[in-house]
Design an enzyme around this catalytic site. Sequence first.
Site, PDB file in Angstrom:
ATOM      1  N   GLU A 267       0.818  -1.213   0.000  1.00  0.00           N
ATOM      2  CA  GLU A 267       0.000   0.000   0.000  1.00  0.00           C
ATOM      3  C   GLU A 267       0.856   1.270   0.000  1.00  0.00           C
ATOM      4  O   GLU A 267       0.609   2.200   0.762  1.00  0.00           O
ATOM      5  CB  GLU A 267      -0.950  -0.002   1.205  1.00  0.00           C
ATOM      6  N   ASP A 340      -8.454  -9.244   3.807  1.00  0.00           N
ATOM      7  CA  ASP A 340      -8.226  -8.175   4.773  1.00  0.00           C
ATOM      8  C   ASP A 340      -9.256  -8.102   5.894  1.00  0.00           C
ATOM      9  O   ASP A 340     -10.169  -7.289   5.831  1.00  0.00           O
ATOM     10  CB  ASP A 340      -8.206  -6.819   4.043  1.00  0.00           C
ATOM     11  N   GLU A 368     -12.550  -2.421  12.222  1.00  0.00           N
ATOM     12  CA  GLU A 368     -12.511  -1.676  10.961  1.00  0.00           C
ATOM     13  C   GLU A 368     -13.641  -2.098  10.019  1.00  0.00           C
ATOM     14  O   GLU A 368     -14.297  -1.265   9.413  1.00  0.00           O
ATOM     15  CB  GLU A 368     -11.159  -1.894  10.268  1.00  0.00           C
TER      16      GLU A 368
HETATM   17  O1  GCW Z   1      -7.054  -3.043   6.238  1.00  0.00           O
HETATM   18  C1  GCW Z   1      -6.147  -2.160   5.688  1.00  0.00           C
HETATM   19  C2  GCW Z   1      -6.499  -0.849   6.324  1.00  0.00           C
HETATM   20  C3  GCW Z   1      -5.340   0.105   6.373  1.00  0.00           C
HETATM   21  C4  GCW Z   1      -4.176  -0.608   7.037  1.00  0.00           C
HETATM   22  C5  GCW Z   1      -3.805  -1.823   6.184  1.00  0.00           C
HETATM   23  C6  GCW Z   1      -2.686  -2.639   6.804  1.00  0.00           C
HETATM   24  C7  GCW Z   1      -2.497   0.269   8.498  1.00  0.00           C
HETATM   25  O2  GCW Z   1      -7.593  -0.312   5.644  1.00  0.00           O
HETATM   26  O3  GCW Z   1      -5.739   1.223   7.103  1.00  0.00           O
HETATM   27  O4  GCW Z   1      -3.072   0.229   7.227  1.00  0.00           O
HETATM   28  O5  GCW Z   1      -4.906  -2.669   6.084  1.00  0.00           O
HETATM   29  O6  GCW Z   1      -2.993  -3.586   7.514  1.00  0.00           O
HETATM   30  O7  GCW Z   1      -1.533  -2.337   6.592  1.00  0.00           O
END
Ligand code: GCW
Length: 688
Positions: A267, A340, A368
């Site tokens: 990311e 995720d 989340e």
């Molecule tokens: O789930 C995603 C989240 C991000 C997060 C990323 C990760 C810290 O939306 O906010 O960043 O995973 O786990 O690195």
Amino acid sequence: MCKRNFIAISLLFLFINLSAEDGHSLWLRSKSTGSVNVVCSENSPTINIAKQELKQAWRGKTGATIALTIKSDKLIKDDGFKLSFNTIQANTDLGILYGVYELLRRQQTGEPIRDEIINPSYERRLLNHWDNLTETIERGYAGGSIFWRNGKDSLVVTEEDKTLWREYARANASIGINGTVINNVNASPLVLKSEYLMRVKAIAEVLRPYGVKTYLSVNFSSPAIIGGLSTSDPLNAKVIKWWRDKVNEIYKIIPDFGGFLVKANSEGQPGPQDFGRTHADGANMLADALKPFGGIVMWRAFVYSATSDDRAKQAYEEFMPFEGQFRDNVIIQIKNGPVDFQPREPFSPLFGAMEKTAVMPELQITQEYLGHAIHLVFLAPLWQEFLQSDTYQKGAGSTVARCTDGTLFPKRLTAIAGVSNIGLDVNWCGHHFAQANWYAFGRLAWNNNLSSETIADEWLKLTFYNYNSDQSEPIAFSDDWEENFLNPVKQIMLESREVAVNYMMPLGLHHIFAADHHYGPGPWWAPAGVRRDWTPPYYHQADTNGIGFDRTDKGSDAVSQYHEPLRSQFNDLKTCPEEYLLWFHHLPWNYTVKSGRTLWDEMCYRYDSGLQAVREFQKTWDRVELYVDPDRFTHVQSKLRRQCRNAQVWKDACLLYFQQFSRKPIPYEIDRPVYDLKDLIEMDMLSQ
Ligand code: GCW
């Protein structure tokens, strides 16, 4: 409520002394009911805490004697302990402290105390804070960071800071958590600057007596960004030296520092691939710097790219080639699911894949994707489902738990991490019931075989029982309390995760949130210019022919990353568990599911049953009003109202949107939607 009832209830509160509680004491509310003599020849900050805790919360026989003994015993592992009626024995001071918390918990929950050796499942049991150095928290829903402040005096350590850190450390120790990563994995390089490290030192000093080690997330480009080097290439001699010097500096001021957590080439974060190097090159370079001090590297496997045909496959594809090439103080940190932290995913196939490299689960405590701090969702059932999943790595019975806790691979490092849901809110977690998820993570990290029911039972007793009304020993929970409070509320907790799956994304649907807030529904959400794999249509693939992501051997073939017989089981429609149906298969709307209904009808029923269940939760909660102090009662009541409105939005949005493709009616016995799709789309109703 009518006025008379209201007066009656108010009088009752006065009588049984249900004074308002703000939740700040968490599950550590009980006070002692008598004196205890503690016999212990040792003296250390940790032992002193153990003695003090016994005196403060003793509920055993008044005047009883309890011995705390440091004596090694081969059967006691790490910081485990031997518990008996009048002795706690351990190899370490921390083992004694854990034994004390166990004993007190048993006194408070009425569990029997007998001779028993109790060892932790994982060596390292960590929280990961996604706290930014500017006080905000990524995916945090309970206020700002307890560690970092914004503004001019942000690095000044105050007495209030220390008090809060001490309370935090105590809560963690009481459930066996022994490490914490205090900054976001999207790491600011600034944290490694000397002035920030002084704050880290101050935090570490407060946490140390409670056995909670401090770790840091590091930015892989730190040598270039704060070190002034021209590169951060992990094979460059100057870069290697920079990290060694930095690690030396850290251990000089924090001798028991735990190590680094790294999010690299994920990311947009920098990583070794920026320099044509591999994950192994990057992780090993840091591991070598930490090794002389006993530090470790937790290297995250959360990687995916816009060009991949299936995001669920990428971590496996990217990491398996380096199997066996990582140093022994490197551990690969893997999210429970391959995408995720969704309400439901199958386990990531990287568990059960690596033989020679240590791997650790990363769970998400902060909600989340599960309703933030608004929805009541108890996560132990999700984590248990994951930990008890069979990977078949070494034949049947190779559960994720056994693949990661040292049972199947005895010589590897063992660890587990949970992304924290803690913030500055008075009750720490935003929702009183979100505290149960912090508690559950600690308890499962200590014992990965505990049942969700046991955890919920313990937590409810510790958190809601009115200890003031009971001076007896052993503790006597009345039938009335158990029947009218404990059992119904436990039932809510145990059902809550499945209920959330039903009103959000049943039958294997995943990642159908509107926008980046990851809160409300948005199966339609796909603005121009946004990466395809960040939009729901990529995951649900709905069209007039059907719905679901084909990961079979005819589709992306993600099934091939699992061992047999799982591979065939997931691949074959007849054997694929229904909860993963649309995770692995793209199916026509009129496909017949196990209930005999068509897929479309089943989806309608599931969404509706999720909503109906939340309405039942509301009723159940209102019925327990007499048993909860007014502040916590109304707080939870109002959150449930919101959860219920949200569940309605989820149901309406998903059914009305997918109906455009299924072109079938919602079964007539189901309550009709109350919103219009157009409004839902325009308003992005649940954006936070
Ligand atoms: O789930 C995603 C989240 C991000 C997060 C990323 C990760 C810290 O939306 O906010 O960043 O995973 O786990 O690195």
